[in-house]
Write a protein that holds these residues in place. Structure first.
Motif, short mmCIF file in Angstrom:
data_model
loop_
_atom_site.label_atom_id
_atom_site.label_comp_id
_atom_site.label_asym_id
_atom_site.label_seq_id
_atom_site.Cartn_x
_atom_site.Cartn_y
_atom_site.Cartn_z
N ASP A 234 -11.27 -56.78 -46.12
CA ASP A 234 -12.71 -56.54 -46.29
C ASP A 234 -13.31 -55.85 -45.06
N SER A 235 -12.56 -55.78 -43.99
CA SER A 235 -13.06 -55.14 -42.77
C SER A 235 -13.41 -53.69 -43.04
N GLY A 236 -14.49 -53.27 -42.44
CA GLY A 236 -14.98 -51.91 -42.63
C GLY A 236 -16.49 -51.91 -42.44
N THR A 237 -17.13 -50.83 -42.85
CA THR A 237 -18.58 -50.73 -42.71
C THR A 237 -19.23 -50.71 -44.07
N TYR A 238 -20.26 -51.50 -44.22
CA TYR A 238 -20.99 -51.62 -45.48
C TYR A 238 -22.37 -50.98 -45.32
N PHE A 239 -22.68 -50.12 -46.25
CA PHE A 239 -23.96 -49.42 -46.23
C PHE A 239 -24.77 -49.77 -47.49
N TRP B 211 -30.12 -43.75 -46.35
CA TRP B 211 -29.07 -44.67 -45.94
C TRP B 211 -29.57 -45.68 -44.90
N GLY B 212 -29.04 -46.88 -45.00
CA GLY B 212 -29.19 -47.81 -43.90
C GLY B 212 -28.20 -47.45 -42.81
N SER B 213 -28.30 -48.14 -41.69
CA SER B 213 -27.46 -47.83 -40.54
C SER B 213 -26.10 -48.51 -40.61
N GLY B 214 -25.90 -49.36 -41.60
CA GLY B 214 -24.59 -49.96 -41.81
C GLY B 214 -24.39 -51.29 -41.10
N THR B 215 -23.51 -52.09 -41.66
CA THR B 215 -23.04 -53.31 -41.02
C THR B 215 -21.53 -53.19 -40.87
N GLN C 238 -28.34 -49.23 -53.77
CA GLN C 238 -26.89 -49.17 -53.98
C GLN C 238 -26.20 -49.70 -52.73
N TRP C 239 -25.07 -50.32 -52.92
CA TRP C 239 -24.24 -50.79 -51.82
C TRP C 239 -22.92 -50.02 -51.84
N PHE C 240 -22.49 -49.66 -50.63
CA PHE C 240 -21.24 -48.92 -50.48
C PHE C 240 -20.38 -49.59 -49.42
N TYR C 241 -19.09 -49.41 -49.57
CA TYR C 241 -18.14 -49.85 -48.55
C TYR C 241 -17.42 -48.61 -48.04
N GLN C 242 -17.38 -48.47 -46.72
CA GLN C 242 -16.65 -47.35 -46.14
C GLN C 242 -15.38 -47.85 -45.48
N HIS C 243 -14.25 -47.34 -45.97
CA HIS C 243 -12.97 -47.65 -45.37
C HIS C 243 -12.95 -47.15 -43.93
N PRO C 244 -12.16 -47.75 -43.08
CA PRO C 244 -12.04 -47.23 -41.72
C PRO C 244 -11.66 -45.75 -41.67
#
Lengths: 107, 113
Positions: free
Chosen positions: A81-86, A97-101, A33-39
């Motif tokens: 689109d800025s933020g962290t993607y997991f 979880w991955g460590s994020g980009t 699964q891919w997630f986007y985390q808002h700031p």
């Protein structure tokens, strides 16, 4: 070793450029699964993609299961689109979880 | 669509006091709820996995005595952080599972003074 690894750790692009995020997962962390985390912290589910290619808007996810890798492609990036993607893989119904980009899109 | 509401979004508590956070699945029935804590460094820790009518499974370093969870039905779960101290700071997230996917809300950011 780590069951889910993401790269790069951070990525800085100009608005309009394309972004490519990578996720490698072990055989025990499947059902990607891919997630986007808002700031601000909110996590948004982008894709459930255990295999194949899925599209939504400017986002494309491609998972090659037998190579244990998945990618997230963002075309024509925007500052929003800025933020962290997991990425995360299921292991015994727990998400690993991955460590994020961390993605920064400059105007 | 699948929505998860978590509240409060932010809370500040004095060291040694407790706070409760709630998680509501809207528009679907969650087969399980996983509570996570995200550190300031963005790493996730699974606190516990809760399935209705089954025992709640806590991960190593987390206990029911410290993080009691209530999961009375398929759309609601709550967790309390008892006797919060500085090391309990972070963003607490509940993930509600619908089929193979996990859905999250805003999380609860806990600050401890």
């Amino acid at each position: 070793g780590q069951q889910v690894q993401q790269s790069p750790a951070s990525l800085v692009l100009q608005e309009g450029e394309n972004a490519e995020l990578q996720c490698n997962f072990s055989s025990t962390a499947t059902r990607l699964q891919w997630f986007y985390q808002h700031p601000g912290g909110r996590l948004v589910s982008l894709f459930y993609n255990p295999s194949g290619t899925k599209h939504t808007g400017r986002l494309t996810s491609t998972t090659v299961t037998n190579e244990r890798r998945s990618s997230l492609h963002i075309s024509s990036s925007q500052t929003t689109d800025s933020g962290t993607y997991f990425c995360g893989g299921d292991s015994n119904y727990q998400l690993i979880w991955g460590s994020g980009t961390k993605l920064i899109i400059k105007p | 669509g699948a929505l998860v509401y978590q509240y409060p979004r932010r809370t500040i508590c004095k060291s040694g006091t407790s706070m409760r956070m709630e998680c509501q699945a809207v528009g679907f029935q969650a087969t399980s709820v996983a509570w996570y804590r995200q550190s300031p460094q963005k790493t996730f820790e699974l606190i516990a996995l809760s399935t209705v009518n089954s025992a709640i499974k806590y991960e190593q370093n987390f206990t029911q005595e410290k993080f009691p969870i209530s999961h009375p039905n398929l759309s609601f779960s709550s967790m309390t952080v008892l006797n919060a101290y500085l090391e309990d700071r972070g963003l607490y997230l509940c993930g509600a599972r619908r089929a193979e996917r996990l859905f999250f809300g805003h999380g609860t950011k806990l600050s401890v003074l």
